[in-house]
Design an enzyme around this catalytic site. Structure first.
Site, short mmCIF file in Angstrom:
data_model
loop_
_atom_site.label_atom_id
_atom_site.label_comp_id
_atom_site.label_asym_id
_atom_site.label_seq_id
_atom_site.Cartn_x
_atom_site.Cartn_y
_atom_site.Cartn_z
N GLY A 44 0.84 -1.20 0.00
CA GLY A 44 0.00 0.00 0.00
C GLY A 44 0.87 1.24 0.00
O GLY A 44 1.89 1.28 0.65
N ARG A 84 1.11 -5.54 -6.09
CA ARG A 84 1.36 -6.81 -5.41
C ARG A 84 1.72 -7.83 -6.47
O ARG A 84 1.14 -7.85 -7.55
CB ARG A 84 0.11 -7.25 -4.63
CG ARG A 84 -0.23 -6.29 -3.51
CD ARG A 84 -1.51 -6.61 -2.77
NE ARG A 84 -2.00 -5.41 -2.12
CZ ARG A 84 -1.48 -4.90 -1.01
NH1 ARG A 84 -0.48 -5.51 -0.40
NH2 ARG A 84 -1.95 -3.78 -0.48
N ASP A 133 5.14 -4.89 6.03
CA ASP A 133 5.39 -6.30 6.36
C ASP A 133 5.64 -7.22 5.17
O ASP A 133 6.66 -7.89 5.07
CB ASP A 133 4.13 -6.88 7.04
CG ASP A 133 4.21 -6.76 8.52
OD1 ASP A 133 4.89 -5.83 9.00
OD2 ASP A 133 3.60 -7.60 9.21
N THR A 150 4.05 2.85 5.55
CA THR A 150 2.65 2.43 5.68
C THR A 150 2.00 3.38 6.67
O THR A 150 2.63 3.81 7.62
CB THR A 150 2.50 0.99 6.20
OG1 THR A 150 1.17 0.83 6.71
CG2 THR A 150 3.48 0.68 7.33
N ASP A 173 -0.30 2.66 8.72
CA ASP A 173 -0.86 1.97 9.88
C ASP A 173 0.05 1.96 11.11
O ASP A 173 -0.39 1.66 12.21
CB ASP A 173 -1.20 0.51 9.51
CG ASP A 173 -2.35 0.43 8.54
OD1 ASP A 173 -3.17 1.37 8.52
OD2 ASP A 173 -2.45 -0.56 7.80
N ASP A 180 2.21 -0.18 11.91
CA ASP A 180 2.14 -1.52 12.50
C ASP A 180 3.43 -2.31 12.33
O ASP A 180 3.41 -3.53 12.21
CB ASP A 180 0.96 -2.29 11.90
CG ASP A 180 1.05 -2.38 10.38
OD1 ASP A 180 1.95 -1.75 9.80
OD2 ASP A 180 0.23 -3.08 9.78
N ARG A 209 -6.18 -2.55 10.75
CA ARG A 209 -6.74 -3.89 10.85
C ARG A 209 -6.25 -4.61 12.10
O ARG A 209 -6.99 -5.29 12.79
CB ARG A 209 -6.35 -4.72 9.61
CG ARG A 209 -7.45 -4.78 8.59
CD ARG A 209 -7.08 -5.58 7.37
NE ARG A 209 -7.42 -4.84 6.19
CZ ARG A 209 -8.69 -4.62 5.79
NH1 ARG A 209 -9.71 -5.09 6.48
NH2 ARG A 209 -8.94 -3.92 4.71
#
Lengths: 328, 328, 328, 328
Positions: free
Chosen positions: D15, D76, D107, D130, D132, D134, D176
């Site tokens: 992303g 992707r 990731d 990213t 996020d 995360d 998420r």
């Protein structure tokens, strides 16, 4: 928890900065959470001396987390610099049964708080609110992150017109003693050169750098200049100097000024203000006094006020190096 | 449709303004729609003389509708003011088989286009691009709406700090000959006073107005000043004058400068640019020449270039009255 | 000037829109200018029935010109649709000696005002406040220009991610009955296709258009869809349909929703609100009633409420054509 | 400095996020600084397999520091998950004499890089991009700070309309697996409740909290919900549930979606990207491989890729507590 503190006063002092309202809100809501009364003191130490107080609760701070400026207003007080003035201020606080103070501001505000604590043993806790990020004991002062975004967006706009016309712009940003804003926005806006108080590039090297930039095919250039830059000329004199010594560019100056202090705080500043307000109130309730709340290694930390005042907020050497690489 | 026009040149000239890129895009895409070739001319008349041309198609204008500045760049050309310069320019256009010109710019750019048309009978069409909105024959020039939003947002930020400190700010905005920006942002930002070239308020009445504002309980004031204001003092002299004659306020000055020209265009400016680009190309293809495309009564309209140049863009009297009511 | 009007009530009703606060401010300040009392009525007709009133003066509207939403709040009232409800409302107004009403809102709000006027001969004046721009008698409703900018900025952000991944996005924007927002932001954001209630493109032609766009080398596409689009599928069904019939794209959906209603008003909306507020109060004081204030040919104009309600706000045919040329 | 590295490839994968372009720029300019060649790899691993490469120099990255998305695009790749695919990719890199890779992504992208390194001993360095946040091994991923500001500004707008109508809004934001965005924007926007994957508040306590908020006099409420919230209902089901169980509120839902990924990066993200790019290239040149560059305690730090992938980015417990105090 300290049983002696039943009512906390909160005030803003010195130059305003985005996030001050979010910090006021946090102090007020944290007091409510711990069932401690909270009083807003208007116009800093001046309002303290005049007894310009107002009880505050969750309602009083509704809808202010995203507002620039300070609803408690700010002012500089000559009277508070006198022993008499501070005596009156102390009495006004006692009249209202205020037991402790949270002071949101910069160096000068903290000096006042520290002296006040020394003279009357009054519990005080500082929250660093200034866009300049020039306080020791915190990696970020309230409003600094917002100001960086404000300035970078303005320079982006100036870049539009600079690159449409093959121009050189000197953009003066805030920072009398430290170059945090200039260095970060310089890197962030892709400036061709950055002039900060911590380093004296020298006029010769500035010209050399601008010529190299021109030779490398760049059609426009932006030089970010901190107010307190030590190159020996103000930004308008710099313009004249460069125009006399380089004919390749049309030169323009933009002094950003007070707009840098305003605006809705960034998410970072709102969250930081919320964290600092909680930490300040909890620290007072735990019996701590004479500290400044700060962000160190991403965690809340206390620094003695005298260290916060005397210590130096230093420019990041690694970022200086990044800046050199980016502008070569 | 005119069969003679097979290739159109497009250029930007004079000060840049937001929406110029959207207009370039529209001209290019409209040419593609009508299967007419399109050539971008870099750096205005200077690039025309130097033959700094580039074929453009839909790919060339990808992703520029929301960008400030002008990808074709702009410049002022001394050479184009001479008959020799224009002769060379004409030959360069002919070499490239360019049949007609779309000139995006202001007064000066249109004057050049008109003379060029007179001398060589070369079809030209103007699109008004300037933030000042000082062109006759259109209620809105490209970039004007964007600049209003840029300035209003900056004044909102200054208001934060002004009202936190009980200060008076003089904010200088663009507008040498007309006060469109000053009047609109003054009303839009809720300024306490607005100084424009069209009206000389006079220093006495300014002081009176500021005193009345102060008496009415206002703790801060913002005075918007157009560059071309006729009050007889520049904005820094105004500051000194008011400080000498009123002790009620701390006074600050902010000169907004070039940032007003930059930034991503508003939706209005992007749509206006798209409409103007279509109209300009279609008008040329229909055989029209020597006109400026404008917005009148919300519709596209043509105004002869000489009228656009000589006519006066007048301040809206009704808005002046609204401003008086709002600031009383 | 009508001698009978000494106190004016002002309210907001229906969906909120940016600029409503600026309009309230203008009504209040214009009343002050003419030495007429002004009363704020909270929560629209519901608050009117409940007598939820507050005297307003220049202080009450300080600092609201740049705030989204409405400080008077808004609500829908079932009771006001009954004769009994309106009777109570009328009595509440009389109790407070309110002589006339300014209603800021849309269709439904105006219908209420018109019936109220018919039943009680009560002077009413409407100000069109809705982002949809779906009111006859004004080229711009309050909040419409702001919403266009809000949406265009969001689509610019979606474009970043769309073009990084070669994706097709369906972006649903407000507009149940009219496609003003969709058409303008579609042109302004450079959308590849625009679906509006006024035109049924048809699924086949949509696919064809997307395929042509793909073939022309575009790696990403944005289709702007008005809520009230008549293509026969909602935006999520459209996604599924396109994914089934075209394998060239990954398809994503974004429904912008309520954020479109909020935010600080644009300069245009603030100025328009200021003008409309003045016009509404002055018209009432001149004895006019049952009209809506609007902007026609850049000037303030009155349209009878029944025409404003029944008339149709039509999409600009010329802009439709521009849109076709831009998206080809 | 490692003599073996003469050409570095840079790519974005997964992303997109704001700051990726600034990171690309930094990698390219740092390569230039160290006289190392730099090659842009388009569309992540997919482009690597297809040999979609382009030599890059300072010119190639001009004017991108402030642009959202990624000029190298992202995709992707199924093929890269196969040994055959990776073999082809490796050969393509060798053909071009590319000696090392900088992979900007999350990731999944790092897993690919790690396997690639294991299989071919190819030097790789990761930059976490990213929104996020995360990823283990950095307090901030690229784009996270920008996304916080984007979301907070949108919720500010929704607040305008929520408080004008006494409504309850569920606002779904990205996240998420972790609630970083939800927790920070929840605190920053003054949300009344925050639902994150790390904590299951439970439906009963949610209702209780909303009722308490209502009783305390709040007329509107905003509940921020992370995508991956574990309360057991999606945001639309939550709406239905609350409407069935509380009649006090009109409930609305807003799913922010992809706009959160776009936009011009904040100053923080631009500076972070610049620092990370320098660190990534210098680390490769020093012979380091298989690491991710991160920000730890405000300094650049390397974390082995496998730890970055397996480690958990944990929510700040102290901020959770601040959130509880602020929302009580």
């Amino acid at each position: 928890m300290s049983k002696s503190i039943k009512k906390i006063g909160v005030m803003t002092s010195g130059g305003d900065s985005p996030g001050m309202n979010a910090a006021i809100r946090s102090v007020v809501r944290t007091c409510a959470y711990y069932h401690v009364d909270c009083v807003g003191i208007y116009r800093g130490y001046e309002g303290m001396i005049e007894g310009d107080f107002k009880e505050m609760n969750a309602r009083s701070v509704k809808g202010i987390i995203n507002k620039g400026g300070t609803i408690l207003k700010s002012a500089r007080s000559k009277e508070f610099r006198t022993a008499e003035g501070r005596k009156i201020a102390y009495e006004k606080l006692k009249e209202q049964n205020i037991d402790a103070l949270v002071v949101i501001g910069g160096d000068g505000s903290f000096t006042g708080a520290m002296i006040f604590n020394q003279e009357f043993g009054f519990p005080v806790m500082g929250i660093p609110g200034t866009i300049d990020n020039d306080i020791f004991g915190t990696t970020h002062t309230l409003g600094y992150d917002t100001a960086l975004n404000t300035v970078v967006e303005v320079i982006d706009k100036i870049r539009d017109t600079a690159s449409s016309h093959n121009r050189l712009f000197f953009v003066e940003v805030m920072g009398r003693d430290v170059g945090h804003i200039a260095l970060n926005v310089g890197v962030g806006a892709g400036a061709e050169e950055i002039l900060i108080p911590e380093e004296n590039l020298g006029l010769d090297r500035l010209l050399e750098s601008l010529r190299r930039s021109k030779r490398s095919g760049k059609s426009s250039s932006i030089v970010v200049v901190a107010e307190g830059d030590k190159i020996g000329k103000n930004v308008f004199e710099l313009k004249d100097y460069v125009e006399e010594n380089m004919t390749e560019y049309e030169v323009r100056v933009s002094v950003l000024g007070h707009m840098q202090r305003g605006g809705s705080p960034s998410c970072f500043d709102r969250v930081l203000a919320s964290r600092m307000g909680v930490k300040a109130v909890e620290s007072l309730l735990e019996g701590q006094t004479n500290y400044m709340v700060g962000l160190l290694n991403d965690k809340m930390a206390l620094t003695p006020l005298d260290q916060a005042i005397k210590g130096q907020s230093k420019i990041d050497k690694e970022l200086l190096r990044v800046s050199d690489i980016m502008t070569t």
